[in-house]
Write an enzyme that holds these catalytic residues in place. Structure first.
Site, PDB file in Angstrom:
ATOM      1  N   ASP A   1       0.985  -1.047   0.047  1.00  0.00           N
ATOM      2  CA  ASP A   1       0.082  -0.263  -0.143  1.00  0.00           C
ATOM      3  C   ASP A   1       0.990   1.300  -0.029  1.00  0.00           C
ATOM      4  O   ASP A   1       1.823   1.306  -0.782  1.00  0.00           O
ATOM      5  CB  ASP A   1      -0.888  -0.045   1.091  1.00  0.00           C
TER       6      ASP A   1
ATOM      7  N   HIS B   1      -4.783  -7.567  -0.135  1.00  0.00           N
ATOM      8  CA  HIS B   1      -4.124  -6.290   0.185  1.00  0.00           C
ATOM      9  C   HIS B   1      -3.160  -6.311   1.434  1.00  0.00           C
ATOM     10  O   HIS B   1      -2.085  -5.821   1.557  1.00  0.00           O
ATOM     11  CB  HIS B   1      -4.842  -5.333   0.179  1.00  0.00           C
TER      12      HIS B   1
ATOM     13  N   TYR C   1      -3.435  11.126   1.074  1.00  0.00           N
ATOM     14  CA  TYR C   1      -3.874  11.025  -0.434  1.00  0.00           C
ATOM     15  C   TYR C   1      -3.823  12.396  -0.807  1.00  0.00           C
ATOM     16  O   TYR C   1      -3.428  12.571  -2.249  1.00  0.00           O
ATOM     17  CB  TYR C   1      -5.460  10.477  -0.194  1.00  0.00           C
TER      18      TYR C   1
END
Length: 461
Positions: A235, A438, A381
């Site tokens: 990630d 993930h 982000y």
């Protein structure tokens, strides 16, 4: 005949010119770019920093939670839970199923919190430390192997992502720090909470993206005393690790990623090619690992709503979730369903306890809750996709550090060696695993450990 011949020669000439221009453009896309000029001592704390003097002290850090915070959480979970009924026949397709959310909150209140002393002790099992880097308090776990007889000790930087935390590594750390007959190496593990996550302070300034975070964690490793070290991440940990290998290759012994992310224009051209011509671009045994381009786009439309919110208005969603345990649990745990296996969204319980225990999941939620870090964690982000970060063009700079790509079949994003290799020019280890998603370190720790060891055996032989 003369006219036709002229037209034919003209057409061929035009095709040759177009092909040459296309080849030139593609060549330009594949040429390495210049390293951006970034300061590795830029101040990111509050205020001007003009009088800032950095303390190089490393101190033990107590992650104990104040009893009054737990009391308040108990009171919040005891409030009447009034939720909208889910649509009939629906699992997690519309988000977290409200019927199952009631079960999660019930477990949190009546099973998990009564044993909080036990859970807190579990989270404290590894040594926790803090130090000051570039104006920020940085928390990290540091575990040295107890037995090293006949083994070489290698420092390993473990980097987590969102919506995870250092809690992802609690099962793999004992594997990494215990000698294994399969390898001549044993690991000294440093696992920081990324800045803005958990007990690590978030930046007070804008433009603190993955490139700047990479320099902070590199400086942390230097502070601890490691000039050279291995990096493993998934990630955001993979993206920050990529930045480390790009910006400070002199410090990186090897980079192992379990989310091999390629976002260059040329990589997208390759993805389009494998979507249209999978028989040419993909080995038969690997074709089911990759979606078609249209499936990838559909997945993005269905599953990336959180991404757009956090990349544009991280503080708004952060405010909605801060000190809101029910909302926080729904928001984070939904990702542990879909990102572990996309098929789990068809299940009424999201398949959450197929791969994790509820205690494991709630440990991670508690870390976000007790540190009130969801807003600062979300900001990565926005900063990662800001004009300032994208203008660094780090994606174009080639990496020659020995690198490894471990693919887990249910991960949210997968790249082929051709795509990842557009940036990484020294891929020495490439694997495909038919189990896992993930959150590999938390879901399939033994599988990830074995893959990492195989990589290290190749790199440090």
């Amino acid at each position: 005949m003369g006219v036709l011949g002229f037209l034919l020669r003209t057409s061929i000439g035009a095709i040759v010119v177009i092909a040459a221009l296309l080849a030139y453009k593609i060549h330009n896309l594949s040429v390495t770019g210049p390293l951006p000029n970034l300061s590795d001592n830029e101040y990111w704390g509050p205020g001007s920093g003009s009088n800032y003097i950095e303390s190089t002290e490393i101190k033990a850090f107590d992650i104990s939670v104040k009893p009054e915070l737990i009391k308040d959480l108990e009171a919040q979970l005891a409030r009447p839970l009034i939720l909208q009924e889910p649509l009939e026949g629906i699992g997690f397709e519309y988000g977290f199923n409200s019927k199952y959310l009631k079960e999660v909150i019930k477990y949190w209140r009546f099973n998990y919190l009564p044993k909080w002393t036990e859970r807190e002790a579990y989270l404290k099992q590894f040594p926790h430390f803090e130090t000051q880097i570039q104006g920020l308090r940085i928390h990290y776990i540091h575990v040295k192997p107890k037995s090293t007889k006949g083994k070489k000790v290698v420092p390993l930087l473990l980097l987590h992502g969102w919506p995870g935390s250092v809690r992802e590594f609690y099962t793999i750390i004992p594997l990494l720090t215990k000698p294994n007959p399969r390898s001549d190496y044993v690991f000294e593990v440093i696992a920081p909470s990324l800045p803005g996550y958990a007990w690590s302070q978030g930046a007070s300034k804008i433009n603190f993206g993955p490139a700047q975070i990479a320099l902070v964690v590199r400086n942390l490793m230097l502070r601890i005393g490691h000039e050279k070290f291995l990096v493993q991440g998934g990630d955001w940990g993979s993206i920050i690790g990529t930045n480390l290998a790009t910006l400070t290759p002199q410090n990186i012994l090897g980079f192992h990623a379990n989310m091999c992310f390629s976002n260059s224009l040329l990589a997208h051209i390759y993805k389009l090619g494998r979507s249209w011509f999978p028989n040419i671009f993909l080995k038969e045994e690997h074709r089911d690992f990759f979606k078609t381009y249209s499936e990838d786009l559909l997945f993005l439309v269905e599953e990336s709503g959180y991404f757009h919110i956090q990349a544009t208005k991280p503080d708004t969603i952060g405010t909605a979730l801060a000190h809101n345990p029910v909302g926080l649990a729904a928001y984070i745990l939904e990702k542990f369903s879909t990102w572990t296996n996309p098929e789990y969204k068809m299940l009424k319980d999201g398949g959450l306890t197929k791969r994790y225990t509820m205690d494991e999941l709630l440990d991670n939620i508690m870390i976000y809750y007790v540190t009130n870090s969801i807003t600062t964690a979300n900001r990565i982000y926005s900063e990662a996709f800001s004009f300032a970060q994208l203008s660094l063009n780090i994606e174009k700079v080639h990496v020659y550090v020995p690198s490894a790509c471990a693919r887990f079949v249910h991960d949210v994003s997968l790249s082929t060696d051709n795509e990842w290799g557009l940036k990484f020019k020294n891929i020495v280890h490439s694997t495909y695993h038919r189990e896992g998603g993930h959150f590999a370190a938390m879901e399939v720790p033994q599988l990830l450990y074995d893959d990492l060891v195989d990589f290290v055996n190749k790199v440090l032989h």
